[in-house]
Design a protein around this motif. Structure first.
Motif, PDB file in Angstrom:
ATOM      1  N   THR A 453      47.514 -65.185 -28.799  1.00  0.00           N
ATOM      2  CA  THR A 453      48.360 -64.796 -29.414  1.00  0.00           C
ATOM      3  C   THR A 453      49.330 -63.825 -28.540  1.00  0.00           C
ATOM      4  OG1 THR A 453      47.388 -62.816 -30.572  1.00  0.00           O
ATOM      5  CG2 THR A 453      48.166 -64.407 -32.092  1.00  0.00           C
ATOM      6  N   LYS A 454      48.424 -64.321 -26.856  1.00  0.00           N
ATOM      7  CA  LYS A 454      48.419 -63.566 -25.522  1.00  0.00           C
ATOM      8  C   LYS A 454      50.495 -63.524 -25.877  1.00  0.00           C
ATOM      9  CE  LYS A 454      48.410 -63.312 -21.037  1.00  0.00           C
ATOM     10  NZ  LYS A 454      47.769 -63.987 -20.064  1.00  0.00           N
ATOM     11  N   ASP A 455      50.851 -64.198 -25.881  1.00  0.00           N
ATOM     12  CA  ASP A 455      52.280 -64.208 -25.467  1.00  0.00           C
ATOM     13  C   ASP A 455      53.555 -63.301 -26.837  1.00  0.00           C
ATOM     14  OD1 ASP A 455      52.327 -65.665 -23.314  1.00  0.00           O
ATOM     15  OD2 ASP A 455      52.832 -67.384 -24.570  1.00  0.00           O
ATOM     16  N   GLY A 456      52.812 -63.479 -27.945  1.00  0.00           N
ATOM     17  CA  GLY A 456      53.015 -62.579 -29.122  1.00  0.00           C
ATOM     18  C   GLY A 456      53.230 -61.295 -28.894  1.00  0.00           C
ATOM     19  N   LEU A 457      51.512 -60.799 -28.359  1.00  0.00           N
ATOM     20  CA  LEU A 457      51.508 -59.611 -27.886  1.00  0.00           C
ATOM     21  C   LEU A 457      52.315 -58.837 -26.595  1.00  0.00           C
ATOM     22  CD1 LEU A 457      47.734 -59.589 -28.103  1.00  0.00           C
ATOM     23  CD2 LEU A 457      48.810 -58.081 -29.895  1.00  0.00           C
ATOM     24  N   ILE A 458      52.747 -59.909 -26.050  1.00  0.00           N
ATOM     25  CA  ILE A 458      53.908 -58.989 -25.191  1.00  0.00           C
ATOM     26  C   ILE A 458      55.582 -59.312 -25.407  1.00  0.00           C
ATOM     27  CG2 ILE A 458      54.935 -59.686 -22.931  1.00  0.00           C
ATOM     28  CD1 ILE A 458      52.437 -61.357 -21.671  1.00  0.00           C
ATOM     29  N   HIS A 459      55.190 -59.900 -26.094  1.00  0.00           N
ATOM     30  CA  HIS A 459      56.804 -59.789 -26.993  1.00  0.00           C
ATOM     31  C   HIS A 459      56.761 -58.458 -27.987  1.00  0.00           C
ATOM     32  CE1 HIS A 459      58.797 -63.507 -26.194  1.00  0.00           C
ATOM     33  NE2 HIS A 459      57.728 -63.695 -26.279  1.00  0.00           N
ATOM     34  N   LEU A 460      55.796 -58.294 -28.819  1.00  0.00           N
ATOM     35  CA  LEU A 460      55.742 -56.888 -29.588  1.00  0.00           C
ATOM     36  C   LEU A 460      56.295 -55.637 -28.864  1.00  0.00           C
ATOM     37  CD1 LEU A 460      52.979 -58.094 -32.304  1.00  0.00           C
ATOM     38  CD2 LEU A 460      55.432 -57.910 -33.155  1.00  0.00           C
ATOM     39  N   GLN A 461      55.074 -55.578 -26.971  1.00  0.00           N
ATOM     40  CA  GLN A 461      55.189 -54.968 -26.315  1.00  0.00           C
ATOM     41  C   GLN A 461      55.799 -54.559 -26.097  1.00  0.00           C
ATOM     42  OE1 GLN A 461      52.008 -52.458 -25.252  1.00  0.00           O
ATOM     43  NE2 GLN A 461      54.178 -51.483 -24.717  1.00  0.00           N
ATOM     44  N   GLY A 462      56.509 -55.247 -25.613  1.00  0.00           N
ATOM     45  CA  GLY A 462      58.062 -55.586 -24.904  1.00  0.00           C
ATOM     46  C   GLY A 462      59.880 -55.211 -26.067  1.00  0.00           C
ATOM     47  N   TYR A 463      59.522 -55.217 -27.463  1.00  0.00           N
ATOM     48  CA  TYR A 463      60.706 -55.106 -28.509  1.00  0.00           C
ATOM     49  C   TYR A 463      61.034 -53.391 -28.103  1.00  0.00           C
ATOM     50  CZ  TYR A 463      63.022 -55.258 -32.734  1.00  0.00           C
ATOM     51  OH  TYR A 463      63.423 -55.668 -34.347  1.00  0.00           O
ATOM     52  N   ARG A 464      62.616 -53.376 -28.228  1.00  0.00           N
ATOM     53  CA  ARG A 464      62.421 -52.475 -27.798  1.00  0.00           C
ATOM     54  C   ARG A 464      64.148 -51.576 -28.574  1.00  0.00           C
ATOM     55  NH1 ARG A 464      63.094 -54.039 -23.029  1.00  0.00           N
ATOM     56  NH2 ARG A 464      60.551 -54.206 -23.283  1.00  0.00           N
ATOM     57  N   LYS A 465      64.532 -50.614 -29.144  1.00  0.00           N
ATOM     58  CA  LYS A 465      66.106 -50.552 -28.646  1.00  0.00           C
ATOM     59  C   LYS A 465      66.983 -50.387 -27.433  1.00  0.00           C
ATOM     60  CE  LYS A 465      64.133 -46.843 -31.793  1.00  0.00           C
ATOM     61  NZ  LYS A 465      64.636 -45.265 -31.901  1.00  0.00           N
ATOM     62  N   LYS A 466      68.289 -50.958 -28.573  1.00  0.00           N
ATOM     63  CA  LYS A 466      69.267 -51.532 -27.335  1.00  0.00           C
ATOM     64  C   LYS A 466      69.532 -50.015 -26.128  1.00  0.00           C
ATOM     65  CE  LYS A 466      72.753 -54.265 -28.237  1.00  0.00           C
ATOM     66  NZ  LYS A 466      73.917 -54.496 -29.220  1.00  0.00           N
ATOM     67  N   TRP A 467      69.497 -50.015 -25.520  1.00  0.00           N
ATOM     68  CA  TRP A 467      69.698 -48.663 -24.285  1.00  0.00           C
ATOM     69  C   TRP A 467      72.024 -49.039 -24.584  1.00  0.00           C
ATOM     70  CZ3 TRP A 467      68.022 -43.586 -23.136  1.00  0.00           C
ATOM     71  CH2 TRP A 467      68.848 -43.805 -22.489  1.00  0.00           C
ATOM     72  N   ASN A 468      72.248 -47.415 -24.580  1.00  0.00           N
ATOM     73  CA  ASN A 468      73.604 -47.614 -24.634  1.00  0.00           C
ATOM     74  C   ASN A 468      73.287 -46.761 -22.980  1.00  0.00           C
ATOM     75  OD1 ASN A 468      76.008 -46.583 -24.573  1.00  0.00           O
ATOM     76  ND2 ASN A 468      76.469 -46.762 -26.361  1.00  0.00           N
ATOM     77  N   THR A 469      74.070 -47.295 -22.181  1.00  0.00           N
ATOM     78  CA  THR A 469      74.138 -46.514 -20.647  1.00  0.00           C
ATOM     79  C   THR A 469      75.175 -45.286 -20.375  1.00  0.00           C
ATOM     80  OG1 THR A 469      73.431 -48.792 -19.370  1.00  0.00           O
ATOM     81  CG2 THR A 469      74.348 -47.151 -18.201  1.00  0.00           C
ATOM     82  N   SER A 470      76.296 -45.716 -21.252  1.00  0.00           N
ATOM     83  CA  SER A 470      77.633 -45.653 -21.492  1.00  0.00           C
ATOM     84  C   SER A 470      76.853 -43.925 -22.130  1.00  0.00           C
ATOM     85  CB  SER A 470      78.775 -45.844 -21.921  1.00  0.00           C
ATOM     86  OG  SER A 470      78.653 -45.831 -23.237  1.00  0.00           O
ATOM     87  N   GLN A 471      76.490 -43.522 -23.480  1.00  0.00           N
ATOM     88  CA  GLN A 471      76.059 -42.538 -23.650  1.00  0.00           C
ATOM     89  C   GLN A 471      74.825 -42.378 -23.568  1.00  0.00           C
ATOM     90  OE1 GLN A 471      76.181 -43.095 -27.777  1.00  0.00           O
ATOM     91  NE2 GLN A 471      78.212 -44.371 -27.691  1.00  0.00           N
ATOM     92  N   GLY A 472      73.606 -43.242 -22.523  1.00  0.00           N
ATOM     93  CA  GLY A 472      72.451 -42.652 -22.265  1.00  0.00           C
ATOM     94  C   GLY A 472      71.592 -42.445 -23.216  1.00  0.00           C
ATOM     95  N   ARG A 473      71.399 -43.153 -24.279  1.00  0.00           N
ATOM     96  CA  ARG A 473      70.789 -42.881 -25.530  1.00  0.00           C
ATOM     97  C   ARG A 473      70.347 -44.287 -25.766  1.00  0.00           C
ATOM     98  NH1 ARG A 473      72.927 -43.136 -30.183  1.00  0.00           N
ATOM     99  NH2 ARG A 473      75.398 -42.851 -30.519  1.00  0.00           N
ATOM    100  N   TRP A 474      69.396 -43.979 -26.779  1.00  0.00           N
ATOM    101  CA  TRP A 474      68.892 -45.266 -27.291  1.00  0.00           C
ATOM    102  C   TRP A 474      69.594 -45.805 -28.525  1.00  0.00           C
ATOM    103  CZ3 TRP A 474      66.024 -48.601 -24.283  1.00  0.00           C
ATOM    104  CH2 TRP A 474      65.384 -47.291 -23.466  1.00  0.00           C
ATOM    105  N   MET A 475      69.709 -47.311 -28.994  1.00  0.00           N
ATOM    106  CA  MET A 475      70.768 -46.972 -30.275  1.00  0.00           C
ATOM    107  C   MET A 475      70.144 -47.510 -31.150  1.00  0.00           C
ATOM    108  SD  MET A 475      74.177 -46.356 -29.201  1.00  0.00           S
ATOM    109  CE  MET A 475      75.096 -47.647 -30.020  1.00  0.00           C
ATOM    110  N   GLU A 476      70.168 -47.465 -32.327  1.00  0.00           N
ATOM    111  CA  GLU A 476      69.518 -47.641 -34.013  1.00  0.00           C
ATOM    112  C   GLU A 476      69.641 -49.142 -34.150  1.00  0.00           C
ATOM    113  OE1 GLU A 476      67.425 -45.369 -34.854  1.00  0.00           O
ATOM    114  OE2 GLU A 476      67.196 -44.389 -33.540  1.00  0.00           O
ATOM    115  N   GLU A 477      69.526 -50.208 -33.000  1.00  0.00           N
ATOM    116  CA  GLU A 477      69.319 -51.239 -33.853  1.00  0.00           C
ATOM    117  C   GLU A 477      68.723 -51.769 -31.988  1.00  0.00           C
ATOM    118  OE1 GLU A 477      73.604 -53.364 -32.348  1.00  0.00           O
ATOM    119  OE2 GLU A 477      73.983 -51.614 -32.279  1.00  0.00           O
ATOM    120  N   PRO A 478      67.965 -53.175 -32.520  1.00  0.00           N
ATOM    121  CA  PRO A 478      67.015 -53.910 -31.500  1.00  0.00           C
ATOM    122  C   PRO A 478      67.444 -54.435 -30.474  1.00  0.00           C
ATOM    123  CG  PRO A 478      66.372 -54.768 -33.791  1.00  0.00           C
ATOM    124  CD  PRO A 478      67.145 -53.596 -33.939  1.00  0.00           C
ATOM    125  N   SER A 479      67.184 -54.600 -29.566  1.00  0.00           N
ATOM    126  CA  SER A 479      67.306 -55.018 -27.827  1.00  0.00           C
ATOM    127  C   SER A 479      67.459 -56.517 -28.233  1.00  0.00           C
ATOM    128  CB  SER A 479      67.182 -54.885 -26.666  1.00  0.00           C
ATOM    129  OG  SER A 479      67.628 -55.618 -25.976  1.00  0.00           O
TER     130      SER A 479
END
Length: 516
Positions: A453-479
């Protein structure tokens, strides 16, 4: 490298025999032959700093260098490669990749060509150039060469240095892909690769490779020659990152600052002098929220901003620490396995295979594919040789999708491909974050076969919120960047569908208040 052998700094070989003997030792050459430019662009004799020397004593075939700024690794690596090429007995080839053409040529002009031009005349006469251009040197005496570019696909290399790969991944993803697929394969497994950078967000290969190498080190896994070894070098390891006692006395180091430094000392077993603490505080005034990225104290800090936006960082770390991510989990033959699917709108499909043993959920296989028909996934499942229980599909698998040539839902098509199998639709939830939390809650019962499950674990590690560059904060939704969401959403189907079995209450005999 060879055993340490150096002449004292104030004494050089006196006789031709002594000089010839010294030239055979790379440690002596690296600390006596070459000139470089210092921070003020003044010519100085290159001598390895303790940090650089420690690195070369521990190098591996594939090396990842996650570091703080201004530690001199680019210079040290490039001088090492120039020396290796010049003194090689065979026509070996070395390549340097930078994130921009201008940067590549600056590296070549100010490090490689500058160092060669300042060699003693007797050495340059013995090692003349057959080619001298703005981006390459080729030596007449052995046919070896060193070149610089933003991509080196067609060459066969024995040495490769990728400078600021984090920046390449963040700013030039196409070039990062070219390095991975086109350049790295040109280096034989016995060659040396140096990929160095400060952190630059959590998107791209540099971040993912660092996480993989860190996980292998934490698990005590033996490295192959094609595996990356992670070398981390912090700001406090460099002696120059320290203010004088006079300057340090003028810096206000708050109680909160001291708490941070004290925690580092306790956790890392180090001692931070007042001058180091003052340097950090003054530097942080200029760097702001980039401080831990540019001058990290730990590997985790280097990617801290991105880690803050990742959904499963703590859960994966806890799983590794408690031994729930292992190299191999035996499959219990005859025990049914359930599958959990995500069928993305961008033609991406991800599947986790789970086998339950008591209170433990063994995640034993992972599948992902893009642009493949459902028959591709079905063939993979059938090739596993497992007994299946229920296949859990996302809510939209019950709907006919726009643009399809058939008027059937994914569930109907899968039922036709796998007759006799049971498929179940996982009800939709309105708030994805609730499903993420359900996944976090169930994580302590998950055991992962890392090999399968190596590739799946990498995806879980990289699963993150969407970053709002203009507001400089994480959004409450996945990227949706990085193709991590399919694997995470597939595992979420398990969390949303799983209901632990509850024992039925035992019957009581009439007139007896105790359990039968």
């Amino acid at each position: 490298m060879a055993q340490v052998y150096e002449w004292p700094e104030d004494k050089h070989p006196g006789t031709p025999q002594e000089y010839a003997s010294a030239l055979k030792n790379p440690w002596w050459r690296l600390n006596n032959l070459y000139w470089v430019k210092d921070e003020d662009s003044k010519p100085v004799r290159f001598r390895m700093r303790p940090l650089q020397r420690a690195f070369f004593e521990e190098i591996w075939f594939r090396n990842l260098i996650l570091k703080a700024r201004q530690l001199g690794f680019t210079t040290a690596i490039d001088i090492f490669m120039l020396d290796s090429v010049m003194f090689a007995e065979a026509p070996i080839h070395a390549g340097i990749i930078a994130h921009k053409d201008e940067s590549a040529k600056n590296i070549f002009r100010n490090k490689i060509k500058f160092a060669y031009s300042r060699l003693p005349d007797v050495l340059r006469d013995r090692m003349p150039l057959a080619r001298n251009s703005a981006d390459s040197l080729e030596f007449m005496h052995n046919g070896a060469s060193i070149q610089v570019s933003t991509s080196l696909r067609s060459d066969t290399l024995q040495y490769l240095h990728v400078s600021e790969h984090g920046k390449i991944c963040a700013k030039f993803p196409d070039r990062a892909e070219e390095i991975k697929t086109g350049t790295l394969p040109t280096v034989h497994q016995n060659g040396l690769v140096f990929v160095e950078s400060t952190a630059e967000g959590a998107d791209g290969d540099f971040h993912d490779w660092c996480q993989q190498a860190k996980a292998m080190a934490e698990n005590g896994r033996r490295l192959t020659r094609l595996d990356f070894k992670l070398h981390f070098h912090s700001w406090y390891e460099d002696a120059k990152n320290c203010l004088s006692a006079e300057d340090a006395a003028t810096v206000i180091v708050t109680e909160k600052d001291h708490d941070y430094f004290d925690a580092l000392e306790a956790n890392l077993g180090i001692t931070l002098r007042m001058g180091q603490r003052a340097w950090y505080v003054k530097t942080e005034e200029k760097q702001g929220d980039k401080m831990r990225q540019e001058h990290p104290s730990t590997p985790e800090e280097a990617f801290e901003r991105s880690i803050e936006g990742c959904y499963f960082t703590n859960q994966l770390a806890a799983a590794r620490k408690s031994g729930r991510i292992v190299s191999h989990i035996p499959v219990v033959q005859g025990s049914p396995c359930d599958t959990y699917w995500d069928i993305g709108n961008s033609d991406g499909t991800a599947i986790w295979v789970r086998q339950q043993l008591g209170a433990e959920h063994h995640i034993i296989r992972f599948y992902e594919a893009w642009g493949e028909p459902y028959s591709h996934a079905v063939a993979w499942l059938q090739g596993l040789g497992l007994v299946f229980g229920t296949h859990y599909l996302p809510h939209d698998a019950d709907h006919v999708r726009q643009g399809q040539t058939t008027n059937k839902s994914p569930k109907q098509m899968l039922e036709e491909l796998m007759p006799g199998h049971r498929f179940e639709i996982v009800p939709r939830i309105q708030d994805v974050n609730w499903g993420v939390q359900q996944t976090r809650d169930i994580f302590p019962s998950l055991y992962f076969d890392e090999t399968e499950t190596k590739d799946g674990l990498i995806h879980l590690q990289g699963y993150r919120k969407k970053w709002n560059t203009s507001q400089g904060r994480w959004m409450e939704e996945p990227s949706k960047e990085g193709n991590h969401s399919e694997a995470a959403d597939a595992l979420r189907q398990f969390a949303q569908s799983y209901r632990p079995a509850t024992p039925k209450p035992r019957k009581r005999k009439k007139g007896n208040w105790r359990a039968a």
